[in-house]
Design an enzyme around this catalytic site. Structure first.
Site, PDB file in Angstrom:
ATOM      1  N   ARG A 147       0.889  -1.297   0.129  1.00  0.00           N
ATOM      2  CA  ARG A 147       0.084  -0.173   0.139  1.00  0.00           C
ATOM      3  C   ARG A 147       0.746   1.267  -0.144  1.00  0.00           C
ATOM      4  NH1 ARG A 147      -3.634   2.147   5.070  1.00  0.00           N
ATOM      5  NH2 ARG A 147      -1.675   3.018   5.595  1.00  0.00           N
ATOM      6  N   TYR A 159      -2.383  11.436   6.408  1.00  0.00           N
ATOM      7  CA  TYR A 159      -2.815  10.138   6.769  1.00  0.00           C
ATOM      8  C   TYR A 159      -1.657   9.007   6.312  1.00  0.00           C
ATOM      9  CZ  TYR A 159      -4.355   5.319   6.874  1.00  0.00           C
ATOM     10  OH  TYR A 159      -4.665   4.134   7.013  1.00  0.00           O
ATOM     11  N   ASP A 212      -4.844   4.081  -0.090  1.00  0.00           N
ATOM     12  CA  ASP A 212      -6.254   4.339   0.824  1.00  0.00           C
ATOM     13  C   ASP A 212      -6.511   6.006   0.872  1.00  0.00           C
ATOM     14  OD1 ASP A 212      -7.956   4.579   3.198  1.00  0.00           O
ATOM     15  OD2 ASP A 212      -6.619   3.306   4.427  1.00  0.00           O
ATOM     16  N   HIS A 214      -8.789   7.093   2.692  1.00  0.00           N
ATOM     17  CA  HIS A 214      -9.188   7.518   4.027  1.00  0.00           C
ATOM     18  C   HIS A 214     -10.402   8.217   4.132  1.00  0.00           C
ATOM     19  CE1 HIS A 214      -7.986   7.185   8.362  1.00  0.00           C
ATOM     20  NE2 HIS A 214      -7.952   5.751   7.864  1.00  0.00           N
ATOM     21  N   GLU A 238      -8.950   2.269  -1.931  1.00  0.00           N
ATOM     22  CA  GLU A 238      -9.831   2.194  -0.466  1.00  0.00           C
ATOM     23  C   GLU A 238     -10.389   3.233  -0.073  1.00  0.00           C
ATOM     24  OE1 GLU A 238      -7.265   0.259   2.418  1.00  0.00           O
ATOM     25  OE2 GLU A 238      -8.414   0.767   4.095  1.00  0.00           O
ATOM     26  N   GLU A 264     -13.949  -0.614   6.674  1.00  0.00           N
ATOM     27  CA  GLU A 264     -13.169  -1.001   7.917  1.00  0.00           C
ATOM     28  C   GLU A 264     -14.147  -0.210   9.045  1.00  0.00           C
ATOM     29  OE1 GLU A 264      -9.599   0.917   6.997  1.00  0.00           O
ATOM     30  OE2 GLU A 264      -9.758   2.384   8.129  1.00  0.00           O
ATOM     31  N   GLU A 341      -4.164  -7.394   4.997  1.00  0.00           N
ATOM     32  CA  GLU A 341      -3.498  -6.088   5.502  1.00  0.00           C
ATOM     33  C   GLU A 341      -2.703  -6.681   6.626  1.00  0.00           C
ATOM     34  OE1 GLU A 341      -5.646  -2.642   7.246  1.00  0.00           O
ATOM     35  OE2 GLU A 341      -4.015  -1.438   6.658  1.00  0.00           O
ATOM     36  N   TRP A 404     -10.992  12.583   8.762  1.00  0.00           N
ATOM     37  CA  TRP A 404      -9.788  12.194   9.056  1.00  0.00           C
ATOM     38  C   TRP A 404      -9.259  10.843   8.133  1.00  0.00           C
ATOM     39  CZ3 TRP A 404      -7.003   8.098  11.497  1.00  0.00           C
ATOM     40  CH2 TRP A 404      -5.490   8.310  11.166  1.00  0.00           C
TER      41      TRP A 404
HETATM   42  C1  GCO Z   1      -5.855   0.887   7.555  1.00  0.00           C
HETATM   43  C2  GCO Z   1      -6.738   2.043   8.088  1.00  0.00           C
HETATM   44  C3  GCO Z   1      -6.106   2.338   9.512  1.00  0.00           C
HETATM   45  C4  GCO Z   1      -7.008   3.257  10.344  1.00  0.00           C
HETATM   46  C5  GCO Z   1      -7.071   2.939  11.860  1.00  0.00           C
HETATM   47  C6  GCO Z   1      -7.739   3.548  12.794  1.00  0.00           C
HETATM   48  O1  GCO Z   1      -6.398   0.982   6.268  1.00  0.00           O
HETATM   49  O2  GCO Z   1      -5.270   0.145   7.959  1.00  0.00           O
HETATM   50  O3  GCO Z   1      -7.403   2.981   7.692  1.00  0.00           O
HETATM   51  O4  GCO Z   1      -4.871   2.942   9.416  1.00  0.00           O
HETATM   52  O5  GCO Z   1      -6.834   4.666  10.170  1.00  0.00           O
HETATM   53  O6  GCO Z   1      -7.182   1.529  12.033  1.00  0.00           O
HETATM   54  O7  GCO Z   1      -7.816   3.379  13.969  1.00  0.00           O
HETATM   55 MG    MG Z   2      -8.059   2.091   5.723  1.00  0.00          MG
END
Ligand code: GCO
Ligand code: MG
Length: 404
Positions: A147, A159, A212, A214, A238, A264, A341, A404
């Site tokens: 990733r 992030y 990701d 996010h 993602e 998630e 992951e 976020w």
């Molecule tokens: C991922 C996630 C995590 C989250 C985290 C929040 O794809 O692994 O986006 O990084 O941000 O689990 O607690």
């Molecule tokens: Mg994620």
């Protein structure tokens, strides 16, 4: 058999984890992960005040009935706190059942559908050279897929970039007040296609690359990104939108064939209904820990399979080794598993939770110990008590809060 003890253990070997430990009158124990990053103690309260009293005296073999009893019996359904609490109970009951049977949990879920589990690791960099080095490091560790997350010019922190750098690195979220990050969607959308182009140029067409977003984009912005990345053949994009608005994904799908992964932060199958039946996504990303346990995640995988959607459980460092192991057993058994992951845990976390699962050559296997194959060193856990911690928040240039 009866449950005679139910104990909630909170420990912070570098970050907080919440674990439920059930004990039966025959001395069999089961573990479940109830960690909800940044809101841990809400789940502790839910379990200790409202769930533990209901478990004492129950037959631990009644896994499905206990799930329904806690889910329907609460009347107030769904939500991350409720579902993390139910997940811990469900996982601990599966652990007990499999231990009593003398089998690793994956055998009770139908036996292995594959020999090992393909994983992806996290590569990140504040700039391109740092990202390329990070990809090289993950490949050297054996990861077959990576990733990629990158800093964006003009933004101080983004992030995925300052969070971890691979297996076992320190986690920076542990602080008393949320860190404030800044965000600019246009700058991000301008920057990311070039990042993919550079990574492809360096590592060639075959390496599976994931990204990701996010939850930060509107459906229209997500459609543009999915379309702009298409030429670089991402393995998946993602959480391109927050997806509470499931209909938004129709717009993304209409404009691109970039595979989409989501879920998630979802906690029930209902959150996926339109996404799966309308084939708007390609991977479901829920974890055992945040989805109510092994029982409902298995139902999600089966539902998704009818639409050729694959399971790819969330595997960040904030899901404990107990939650990680639970996912691995399901992954090994489910025919429609996609990829896992694997962010790994700090060495101290691995000591607090000794486990049978193993990472080798970029692949995971849950191991062959009866049950989940994870233990909790309660003495060591107690030596690392809870520390208040929050996830960061995002603000735009005008000061308003963004996802976020
Ligand atoms: C991922 C996630 C995590 C989250 C985290 C929040 O794809 O692994 O986006 O990084 O941000 O689990 O607690
Ligand atoms: Mg994620």
């Amino acid at each position: 058999m009866k449950i005679v003890d139910a104990k909630v253990v909170v420990t912070s070997p570098g970050r907080n984890f919440v674990t439920l430990k059930l004990t039966t009158d025959e001395g069999v124990t089961g573990l479940g992960d109830a960690t909800l990053n940044g809101r841990e103690l809400a789940v502790v309260g839910y379990l200790e005040e409202h769930v533990v009293p209901l478990l004492i005296g129950r037959d631990p073999h009644r896994v499905e009935d206990t799930w329904q009893y806690l889910y329907r019996g609460a009347y107030w359904r769904r939500g991350p706190v409720t579902m993390a609490a139910i997940a811990a109970v469900d996982t601990a009951l599966w652990d007990i059942k499999a231990k009593v049977a003398g089998l690793p949990l994956y055998q009770l879920l139908g036996g292995p559908s594959r020999e090992r589990l393909r994983t992806y690791g996290h590569a990140n960099g504040r700039d391109l050279p740092e990202l390329l080095d990070s990809v090289r490091a993950r490949l050297a560790e054996g990861y077959p897929a990576v990733r990629i997350q990158s800093g964006v010019p003009g933004l101080e922190s983004v992030y995925g970039v300052h969070v971890t750098d691979g297996v076992g690195a320190p986690v920076l979220h542990q602080r008393a007040l949320p860190l404030v990050e800044n965000w600019d969607t246009d700058a991000y959308l301008r920057h990311i296609p070039g990042v993919f182009e550079a990574v492809r140029a360096e590592f060639g067409p075959e390496l599976p690359l994931l990204h990701d977003a996010h939850h930060r984009l509107t459906p229209n912005q997500a459609a543009r990104l999915a379309r702009d990345l298409e030429a670089y053949r991402p393995y998946w994009l993602e959480d391109c939108t927050p997806a509470e608005n499931q209909e938004g994904l129709r717009l993304v799908r209409r404009h691109s064939t970039t595979p989409l992964a989501i879920g998630e932060v979802f906690n029930t199958l209902h959150d996926y209904q339109a996404l799966i039946t309308e084939q708007l996504i390609d991977y479901v990303r829920s974890s055992v820990t945040h989805f109510g346990g092994v029982t409902p995640l298995r139902k999600l995988f089966d539902f998704a399979a009818q639409y050729q959607v694959k399971g790819a459980p969330h595997g960040p460092e904030d899901i404990s080794p107990v939650g990680t192991a639970a996912a691995l057993h399901l992954d090994l058994a489910a025919h429609n598993f996609g990829i896992q992951e694997y962010a790994g845990h700090t060495p101290l976390t691995e000591e607090v939770f000794p486990h049978a699962y193993a990472f080798a050559d970029g692949h995971l296997h849950p191991g062959d110990e009866p049950g989940l194959g994870v233990e909790l060193d309660e003495g060591l856990a107690a030596a690392h008590p809870y520390e208040p911690a929050y996830l960061p928040v995002n603000r735009l240039k005008d000061g308003s809060v963004h996802d976020w």
